[in-house]
Write an enzyme that holds these catalytic residues in place. Structure first.
Site, PDB file in Angstrom:
ATOM      1  N   ASN A   8       0.887  -1.169   0.000  1.00  0.00           N
ATOM      2  CA  ASN A   8       0.000   0.000   0.000  1.00  0.00           C
ATOM      3  C   ASN A   8       0.925   1.218   0.000  1.00  0.00           C
ATOM      4  O   ASN A   8       1.497   1.585   1.019  1.00  0.00           O
ATOM      5  CB  ASN A   8      -0.890  -0.026   1.247  1.00  0.00           C
ATOM      6  N   LYS A  15       3.512   0.654   3.003  1.00  0.00           N
ATOM      7  CA  LYS A  15       3.105  -0.353   3.991  1.00  0.00           C
ATOM      8  C   LYS A  15       3.137  -1.706   3.301  1.00  0.00           C
ATOM      9  O   LYS A  15       2.658  -1.831   2.162  1.00  0.00           O
ATOM     10  CB  LYS A  15       1.688  -0.029   4.454  1.00  0.00           C
ATOM     11  N   ARG A  65      -2.356  -1.917  -3.820  1.00  0.00           N
ATOM     12  CA  ARG A  65      -3.549  -1.082  -3.695  1.00  0.00           C
ATOM     13  C   ARG A  65      -3.451   0.072  -4.697  1.00  0.00           C
ATOM     14  O   ARG A  65      -2.441   0.773  -4.756  1.00  0.00           O
ATOM     15  CB  ARG A  65      -3.622  -0.500  -2.289  1.00  0.00           C
ATOM     16  N   HIS A 154     -12.989   3.325  -0.909  1.00  0.00           N
ATOM     17  CA  HIS A 154     -13.027   2.358   0.211  1.00  0.00           C
ATOM     18  C   HIS A 154     -13.628   1.021  -0.237  1.00  0.00           C
ATOM     19  O   HIS A 154     -14.091   0.235   0.595  1.00  0.00           O
ATOM     20  CB  HIS A 154     -13.921   2.868   1.375  1.00  0.00           C
ATOM     21  N   LEU A 183     -15.943   3.889   9.017  1.00  0.00           N
ATOM     22  CA  LEU A 183     -15.813   5.175   9.712  1.00  0.00           C
ATOM     23  C   LEU A 183     -14.431   5.296  10.343  1.00  0.00           C
ATOM     24  O   LEU A 183     -14.213   4.896  11.491  1.00  0.00           O
ATOM     25  CB  LEU A 183     -16.900   5.296  10.794  1.00  0.00           C
ATOM     26  N   GLY A 184     -13.492   5.785   9.570  1.00  0.00           N
ATOM     27  CA  GLY A 184     -12.147   6.047  10.087  1.00  0.00           C
ATOM     28  C   GLY A 184     -11.905   7.539   9.951  1.00  0.00           C
ATOM     29  O   GLY A 184     -12.827   8.327  10.093  1.00  0.00           O
ATOM     30  N   ASN A 185     -10.673   7.914   9.635  1.00  0.00           N
ATOM     31  CA  ASN A 185     -10.414   9.323   9.331  1.00  0.00           C
ATOM     32  C   ASN A 185     -11.143   9.721   8.065  1.00  0.00           C
ATOM     33  O   ASN A 185     -11.760  10.771   7.989  1.00  0.00           O
ATOM     34  CB  ASN A 185      -8.913   9.547   9.175  1.00  0.00           C
ATOM     35  N   ARG A 215     -12.340  16.159   6.203  1.00  0.00           N
ATOM     36  CA  ARG A 215     -13.064  16.451   4.954  1.00  0.00           C
ATOM     37  C   ARG A 215     -14.529  16.751   5.248  1.00  0.00           C
ATOM     38  O   ARG A 215     -15.130  16.110   6.108  1.00  0.00           O
ATOM     39  CB  ARG A 215     -12.987  15.259   3.998  1.00  0.00           C
ATOM     40  N   GLY A 303     -16.063   3.409  13.879  1.00  0.00           N
ATOM     41  CA  GLY A 303     -17.192   2.480  13.842  1.00  0.00           C
ATOM     42  C   GLY A 303     -16.961   1.254  14.694  1.00  0.00           C
ATOM     43  O   GLY A 303     -17.876   0.717  15.336  1.00  0.00           O
ATOM     44  N   GLU A 331      -8.176  -4.321   4.820  1.00  0.00           N
ATOM     45  CA  GLU A 331      -8.021  -4.057   3.387  1.00  0.00           C
ATOM     46  C   GLU A 331      -6.838  -4.815   2.786  1.00  0.00           C
ATOM     47  O   GLU A 331      -6.906  -5.286   1.659  1.00  0.00           O
ATOM     48  CB  GLU A 331      -7.872  -2.544   3.159  1.00  0.00           C
TER      49      GLU A 331
HETATM   50  P1  ADP Z   1      -7.702   5.748   8.974  1.00  0.00           P
HETATM   51  O1  ADP Z   1      -8.850   6.175   8.128  1.00  0.00           O
HETATM   52  O2  ADP Z   1      -6.620   6.786   9.040  1.00  0.00           O
HETATM   53  O3  ADP Z   1      -7.214   4.340   8.721  1.00  0.00           O
HETATM   54  P2  ADP Z   1      -8.790   4.641  11.445  1.00  0.00           P
HETATM   55  O4  ADP Z   1      -9.718   3.672  10.788  1.00  0.00           O
HETATM   56  O5  ADP Z   1      -7.632   4.093  12.204  1.00  0.00           O
HETATM   57  O6  ADP Z   1      -8.291   5.769  10.451  1.00  0.00           O
HETATM   58  O7  ADP Z   1      -9.673   5.540  12.426  1.00  0.00           O
HETATM   59  C1  ADP Z   1      -9.124   6.631  13.099  1.00  0.00           C
HETATM   60  C2  ADP Z   1     -10.194   7.237  14.000  1.00  0.00           C
HETATM   61  O8  ADP Z   1     -10.687   6.243  14.896  1.00  0.00           O
HETATM   62  C3  ADP Z   1      -9.651   8.382  14.830  1.00  0.00           C
HETATM   63  O9  ADP Z   1     -10.566   9.470  14.822  1.00  0.00           O
HETATM   64  C4  ADP Z   1      -9.579   7.762  16.217  1.00  0.00           C
HETATM   65  O10 ADP Z   1      -9.716   8.727  17.242  1.00  0.00           O
HETATM   66  C5  ADP Z   1     -10.756   6.817  16.188  1.00  0.00           C
HETATM   67  N1  ADP Z   1     -10.636   5.806  17.243  1.00  0.00           N
HETATM   68  C6  ADP Z   1      -9.670   4.879  17.406  1.00  0.00           C
HETATM   69  N2  ADP Z   1      -9.873   4.164  18.556  1.00  0.00           N
HETATM   70  C7  ADP Z   1     -11.002   4.659  19.121  1.00  0.00           C
HETATM   71  C8  ADP Z   1     -11.727   4.384  20.320  1.00  0.00           C
HETATM   72  N3  ADP Z   1     -11.338   3.423  21.166  1.00  0.00           N
HETATM   73  N4  ADP Z   1     -12.857   5.090  20.563  1.00  0.00           N
HETATM   74  C9  ADP Z   1     -13.258   6.060  19.728  1.00  0.00           C
HETATM   75  N5  ADP Z   1     -12.606   6.387  18.578  1.00  0.00           N
HETATM   76  C10 ADP Z   1     -11.498   5.707  18.285  1.00  0.00           C
END
Ligand code: ADP
Length: 347
Positions: A8, A15, A65, A154, A183-185, A215, A303, A331
């Site tokens: 990736n 990565k 990727r 995604h 639901l990540g960044n 975003r 999520g 992924e």
């Molecule tokens: P990316 O899209 O960069 O891969 P991730 O899927 O790792 O991101 O998600 C990052 C988000 O998840 C950040 O906003 C982080 O604060 C949130 N997060 C991680 N662990 C927890 C937790 N235990 N409770 C709430 N939010 C969390």
């Protein structure tokens, strides 16, 4: 046993994971970061490849990727010079991602020309969307001539979540109707009907849809014109605001969800509530499209880990009887699976 490596490649990181097949055991995982940055030990992707210290001769395949395949590359493919050329031609559609993805491919092909390599696209899972889902209500020729349409991203994650959900619910893919939430960044929702993506929240770029870390997601397009014409912002400034200064960060000053939910102030609460409401709006519209729903799948850092967020989203009379699944996405494993499948079929 076969060994499949997954790369990736981002603009400043590489990565790598290596999996054994058919067991899918993770054998190796390493990330080289800060590539090309001032003072960093590794200055190029080629050097990063060496820094991974992998025994290339032991590999049976490499999966890469690639963010954007557009309408040209709608499924995982064996990489050859034509595929690399097409990924290059698609750079205007994904200027932030495809150049780095391509660089990773180029150095890996140069290093290991005899190992079959497969490109796996973030857009591919959404290739099953119909016109009603992927066309914007813009002049039709902008689609025909410029390729302006929704592509969705995604996809590798939504595909993985779909397969995992089918296993958990004991259903075949063709029986499966779900909504997947990554639901990540970055964040996106996908409506999956009979195992296939029929709609998704990200569009022409990964900017559309849900409220994300930095975003904005959905927006009245006229705001962009207002920022430029009334406030005199340059194209670069607008791009920066929408991609880097908006979303949770724009609303409350930070995008780390853990910190946001630990705060008590009104800005943190507003950010949380807007994010929840946007997710609910997508769920509501997708339920109408699906007509029948087996489960809502939560994934990505937020999520997966935030019960608070999941409960807030599901606290709605219309959603109370819908099953919730929490699944850790993978992924890289999905890319490795695709690579293994394509090599078995085509090599
Ligand atoms: P990316 O899209 O960069 O891969 P991730 O899927 O790792 O991101 O998600 C990052 C988000 O998840 C950040 O906003 C982080 O604060 C949130 N997060 C991680 N662990 C927890 C937790 N235990 N409770 C709430 N939010 C969390």
């Amino acid at each position: 046993m076969k060994k499949i490596a997954v790369f990736n490649s981002g603009s400043s990181s590489l990565k790598c994971k290596v999996f054994a097949y058919p067991s899918k055991e993770l054998l190796f995982c390493k990330t080289i970061e800060r590539i090309g940055e001032d003072g960093a030990a590794v200055q190029t992707h080629s050097e990063a490849l060496e820094a991974l210290e992998i025994d290339f001769a032991s590999l049976d395949g490499i999966g890469h990727r690639v963010v954007h395949g557009a309408e040209h590359l709608q499924e995982s493919v064996l990489i050859d010079s034509d595929v690399m050329e097409t990924i290059k031609e698609l750079i205007p559609l994904a200027p932030l991602h495809n150049p780095a993805n391509l660089e990773g491919i180029e150095v890996a092909v140069k290093k290991a020309p005899h190992i079959p390599q497969v490109a796996v696209f973030d857009t591919a899972f959404h290739a099953t969307m119909q016109e009603e889902a992927y066309l914007y209500a813009l002049p039709y020729e902008l689609y025909e001539k410029e390729g302006i349409r929704r592509y969705g991203f995604h996809g590798t994650s939504h595909a993985y979540l779909t397969k995992e959900a089918a296993k958990m619910l004991n259903k075949t893919l063709s029986q499966l109707n779900i909504i997947t939430l990554h639901l990540g960044n970055g964040a996106s929702a996908c409506a999956v009907k009979n195992g296939k993506s029929i709609d998704t929240s990200m569009g022409f770029t990964p900017l559309e849809g849900l409220v994300m870390g930095t975003r904005c997601g959905d927006l009245d397009a006229a705001i962009v014109l207002y920022l430029q014409n009334k406030l005199g912002k340059s194209r670069e400034e607008v791009e920066h605001i929408l991609n880097k200064e908006s979303g949770l960060k724009g609303l409350c000053g930070e995008n780390d969800f853990r910190k946001i939910i630990a705060r008590e102030d009104k800005y943190a609460k507003i950010a949380f509530n807007i994010m929840v409401r946007r997710i609910q709006k997508y769920i509501g519209s997708y339920i109408v499209l699906l007509e029948d729903i087996d489960a809502i799948v939560f994934s990505g850092g937020i999520g997966e880990h935030s019960k608070l967020l999941r409960d807030a989203v599901m606290q709605n009379a219309l959603l109370k009887n819908i099953e919730v699944l929490v699944i850790q996405t993978d992924e890289e494993l999905e890319i490795a699976n695709e690579c293994y499948r394509v090599i078995k079929e085509k090599v």
